[in-house]
Design a protein around this motif. Sequence first.
Motif, PDB file in Angstrom:
ATOM      1  N   GLY A 144      11.343 -20.749  69.476  1.00 58.31           N
ATOM      2  CA  GLY A 144      11.369 -19.746  68.419  1.00 58.31           C
ATOM      3  C   GLY A 144      12.718 -19.067  68.258  1.00 58.31           C
ATOM      4  O   GLY A 144      12.889 -18.244  67.375  1.00 58.31           O
ATOM      5  N   ALA A 145      13.674 -19.405  69.105  1.00 61.56           N
ATOM      6  CA  ALA A 145      15.002 -18.794  69.023  1.00 61.56           C
ATOM      7  C   ALA A 145      15.818 -19.466  67.923  1.00 61.56           C
ATOM      8  O   ALA A 145      15.730 -20.673  67.729  1.00 61.56           O
ATOM      9  CB  ALA A 145      15.718 -18.933  70.366  1.00 61.56           C
ATOM     10  N   SER A 146      16.619 -18.672  67.230  1.00 63.07           N
ATOM     11  CA  SER A 146      17.490 -19.245  66.193  1.00 63.07           C
ATOM     12  C   SER A 146      18.868 -19.576  66.757  1.00 63.07           C
ATOM     13  O   SER A 146      19.619 -20.322  66.150  1.00 63.07           O
ATOM     14  CB  SER A 146      17.617 -18.295  65.010  1.00 63.07           C
ATOM     15  N   GLN A 147      19.179 -18.996  67.924  1.00 58.51           N
ATOM     16  CA  GLN A 147      20.434 -19.307  68.609  1.00 58.51           C
ATOM     17  C   GLN A 147      20.124 -19.646  70.058  1.00 58.51           C
ATOM     18  O   GLN A 147      19.277 -19.005  70.679  1.00 58.51           O
ATOM     19  CB  GLN A 147      21.397 -18.119  68.574  1.00 58.51           C
ATOM     20  N   ILE A 148      20.827 -20.641  70.569  1.00 61.20           N
ATOM     21  CA  ILE A 148      20.611 -21.060  71.951  1.00 61.20           C
ATOM     22  C   ILE A 148      21.958 -21.408  72.568  1.00 61.20           C
ATOM     23  O   ILE A 148      22.856 -21.887  71.882  1.00 61.20           O
ATOM     24  CB  ILE A 148      19.629 -22.254  72.010  1.00 61.20           C
ATOM     25  N   GLU A 149      22.086 -21.131  73.842  1.00 61.06           N
ATOM     26  CA  GLU A 149      23.342 -21.435  74.525  1.00 61.06           C
ATOM     27  C   GLU A 149      23.436 -22.927  74.800  1.00 61.06           C
ATOM     28  O   GLU A 149      22.423 -23.589  75.066  1.00 61.06           O
ATOM     29  CB  GLU A 149      23.450 -20.640  75.812  1.00 61.06           C
ATOM     30  N   ALA A 150      24.655 -23.439  74.767  1.00 60.14           N
ATOM     31  CA  ALA A 150      24.887 -24.875  74.962  1.00 60.14           C
ATOM     32  C   ALA A 150      24.336 -25.348  76.305  1.00 60.14           C
ATOM     33  O   ALA A 150      23.768 -26.438  76.396  1.00 60.14           O
ATOM     34  CB  ALA A 150      26.380 -25.180  74.864  1.00 60.14           C
ATOM     35  N   ASN A 151      24.464 -24.540  77.341  1.00 57.67           N
ATOM     36  CA  ASN A 151      23.968 -24.929  78.657  1.00 57.67           C
ATOM     37  C   ASN A 151      22.450 -25.110  78.651  1.00 57.67           C
ATOM     38  O   ASN A 151      21.921 -25.985  79.330  1.00 57.67           O
ATOM     39  CB  ASN A 151      24.385 -23.899  79.708  1.00 57.67           C
ATOM     40  N   GLU A 152      21.747 -24.307  77.861  1.00 57.61           N
ATOM     41  CA  GLU A 152      20.292 -24.431  77.765  1.00 57.61           C
ATOM     42  C   GLU A 152      19.893 -25.752  77.110  1.00 57.61           C
ATOM     43  O   GLU A 152      18.848 -26.313  77.426  1.00 57.61           O
ATOM     44  CB  GLU A 152      19.698 -23.247  77.009  1.00 57.61           C
ATOM     45  N   VAL A 206      24.068 -23.050  67.998  1.00 60.60           N
ATOM     46  CA  VAL A 206      24.410 -23.234  69.406  1.00 60.60           C
ATOM     47  C   VAL A 206      25.576 -22.310  69.733  1.00 60.60           C
ATOM     48  O   VAL A 206      26.576 -22.284  69.014  1.00 60.60           O
ATOM     49  CB  VAL A 206      24.812 -24.694  69.687  1.00 60.60           C
ATOM     50  N   ILE A 207      25.426 -21.557  70.822  1.00 58.92           N
ATOM     51  CA  ILE A 207      26.501 -20.694  71.287  1.00 58.92           C
ATOM     52  C   ILE A 207      27.218 -21.448  72.404  1.00 58.92           C
ATOM     53  O   ILE A 207      26.648 -21.686  73.467  1.00 58.92           O
ATOM     54  CB  ILE A 207      25.962 -19.354  71.820  1.00 58.92           C
ATOM     55  N   LYS A 208      28.444 -21.828  72.144  1.00 59.75           N
ATOM     56  CA  LYS A 208      29.223 -22.594  73.108  1.00 59.75           C
ATOM     57  C   LYS A 208      29.782 -21.660  74.188  1.00 59.75           C
ATOM     58  O   LYS A 208      29.770 -20.450  74.026  1.00 59.75           O
ATOM     59  CB  LYS A 208      30.336 -23.352  72.399  1.00 59.75           C
ATOM     60  N   ARG A 209      30.244 -22.233  75.288  1.00 55.36           N
ATOM     61  CA  ARG A 209      30.791 -21.426  76.392  1.00 55.36           C
ATOM     62  C   ARG A 209      31.926 -20.526  75.933  1.00 55.36           C
ATOM     63  O   ARG A 209      32.095 -19.424  76.450  1.00 55.36           O
ATOM     64  CB  ARG A 209      31.305 -22.343  77.509  1.00 55.36           C
ATOM     65  N   SER A 210      32.705 -20.992  74.975  1.00 56.32           N
ATOM     66  CA  SER A 210      33.841 -20.215  74.474  1.00 56.32           C
ATOM     67  C   SER A 210      33.405 -19.057  73.579  1.00 56.32           C
ATOM     68  O   SER A 210      34.229 -18.241  73.184  1.00 56.32           O
ATOM     69  CB  SER A 210      34.782 -21.128  73.691  1.00 56.32           C
ATOM     70  N   GLY A 211      32.120 -19.006  73.225  1.00 54.77           N
ATOM     71  CA  GLY A 211      31.611 -17.967  72.345  1.00 54.77           C
ATOM     72  C   GLY A 211      31.518 -18.406  70.895  1.00 54.77           C
ATOM     73  O   GLY A 211      30.940 -17.714  70.069  1.00 54.77           O
ATOM     74  N   VAL A 212      32.060 -19.572  70.575  1.00 50.78           N
ATOM     75  CA  VAL A 212      31.994 -20.114  69.223  1.00 50.78           C
ATOM     76  C   VAL A 212      30.546 -20.502  68.915  1.00 50.78           C
ATOM     77  O   VAL A 212      29.845 -21.042  69.766  1.00 50.78           O
ATOM     78  CB  VAL A 212      32.929 -21.342  69.088  1.00 50.78           C
ATOM     79  N   VAL A 213      30.107 -20.217  67.697  1.00 49.45           N
ATOM     80  CA  VAL A 213      28.751 -20.567  67.270  1.00 49.45           C
ATOM     81  C   VAL A 213      28.848 -21.691  66.248  1.00 49.45           C
ATOM     82  O   VAL A 213      29.636 -21.624  65.309  1.00 49.45           O
ATOM     83  CB  VAL A 213      28.036 -19.339  66.656  1.00 49.45           C
ATOM     84  N   GLU A 214      28.041 -22.748  66.455  1.00 46.46           N
ATOM     85  CA  GLU A 214      28.020 -23.854  65.493  1.00 46.46           C
ATOM     86  C   GLU A 214      26.595 -24.343  65.328  1.00 46.46           C
ATOM     87  O   GLU A 214      25.708 -24.013  66.127  1.00 46.46           O
ATOM     88  CB  GLU A 214      28.942 -24.987  65.933  1.00 46.46           C
ATOM     89  N   ALA A 215      26.359 -25.113  64.295  1.00 51.11           N
ATOM     90  CA  ALA A 215      25.023 -25.627  64.001  1.00 51.11           C
ATOM     91  C   ALA A 215      24.616 -26.662  65.051  1.00 51.11           C
ATOM     92  O   ALA A 215      25.454 -27.435  65.538  1.00 51.11           O
ATOM     93  CB  ALA A 215      24.999 -26.261  62.615  1.00 51.11           C
ATOM     94  N   PHE A 216      23.324 -26.672  65.407  1.00 51.02           N
ATOM     95  CA  PHE A 216      22.796 -27.670  66.332  1.00 51.02           C
ATOM     96  C   PHE A 216      22.933 -29.049  65.694  1.00 51.02           C
ATOM     97  O   PHE A 216      22.744 -29.214  64.494  1.00 51.02           O
ATOM     98  CB  PHE A 216      21.318 -27.395  66.621  1.00 51.02           C
ATOM     99  N   SER A 217      23.250 -30.040  66.520  1.00 50.00           N
ATOM    100  CA  SER A 217      23.423 -31.397  66.024  1.00 50.00           C
ATOM    101  C   SER A 217      22.773 -32.391  66.987  1.00 50.00           C
ATOM    102  O   SER A 217      23.153 -32.448  68.160  1.00 50.00           O
ATOM    103  CB  SER A 217      24.916 -31.704  65.883  1.00 50.00           C
ATOM    104  N   ARG A 218      21.816 -33.155  66.471  1.00 53.11           N
ATOM    105  CA  ARG A 218      21.216 -34.214  67.296  1.00 53.11           C
ATOM    106  C   ARG A 218      22.272 -35.227  67.705  1.00 53.11           C
ATOM    107  O   ARG A 218      22.208 -35.803  68.778  1.00 53.11           O
ATOM    108  CB  ARG A 218      20.120 -34.942  66.519  1.00 53.11           C
ATOM    109  N   GLU A 219      23.235 -35.466  66.811  1.00 54.65           N
ATOM    110  CA  GLU A 219      24.283 -36.451  67.098  1.00 54.65           C
ATOM    111  C   GLU A 219      25.077 -36.051  68.336  1.00 54.65           C
ATOM    112  O   GLU A 219      25.454 -36.901  69.133  1.00 54.65           O
ATOM    113  CB  GLU A 219      25.220 -36.622  65.895  1.00 54.65           C
TER     114      GLU A 219
END
Length: 155
Positions: free
Chosen positions: A96-104, A48-61
């Motif tokens: 199919g994307a490996s990275q997605i923006e948080a807003n999406e 997940v690409i956060k608004r700040s540009g930080v990338v972190e793993a997707f979390s269902r939680e």
Amino acid sequence: MYCPFCRHSDSRVIDSRTSDDGLSIRRRRQCPECNGRFSTLETASLSVIKRSGVVEAFSREKVVLGVRKACQGRPVTDADLAVLAQKVEETIRATGASQIEANEIGLAILPSLRELDEVAYLRFASVYQAFESLEDFEAAVQTLRAERANGPAPE
């Protein structure tokens, strides 16, 4: 893949099976050095690409935590939220994307949340669709009423 028993740097796959509704692969492996057997679970990473540009793993939680706030005081159970989070993850992985923006992710939550609880949907939508006035709320409510009367709009 290092052997967890002898730390040998190689292993042989002796069985592979899909698990978690096809989202992961369970592999049974054997070490050629010590003949120890072990299992691995492989999943495709989703970032997940956060608004700040930080990338972190997707979390269902995190999906559940965000939606739980919108569902506060509503008749929505933890099981409902878990199912919603799973649907959202499946929707995102289907792109199919490996990275997605948080807003999406927020926008991907909306259809399932709408089915679950319309009030929670409006609360959540007011943030992710950037409602700025009462007119935005009124338009969303009118859309919900029209679709309820006519059935859902085609996608």
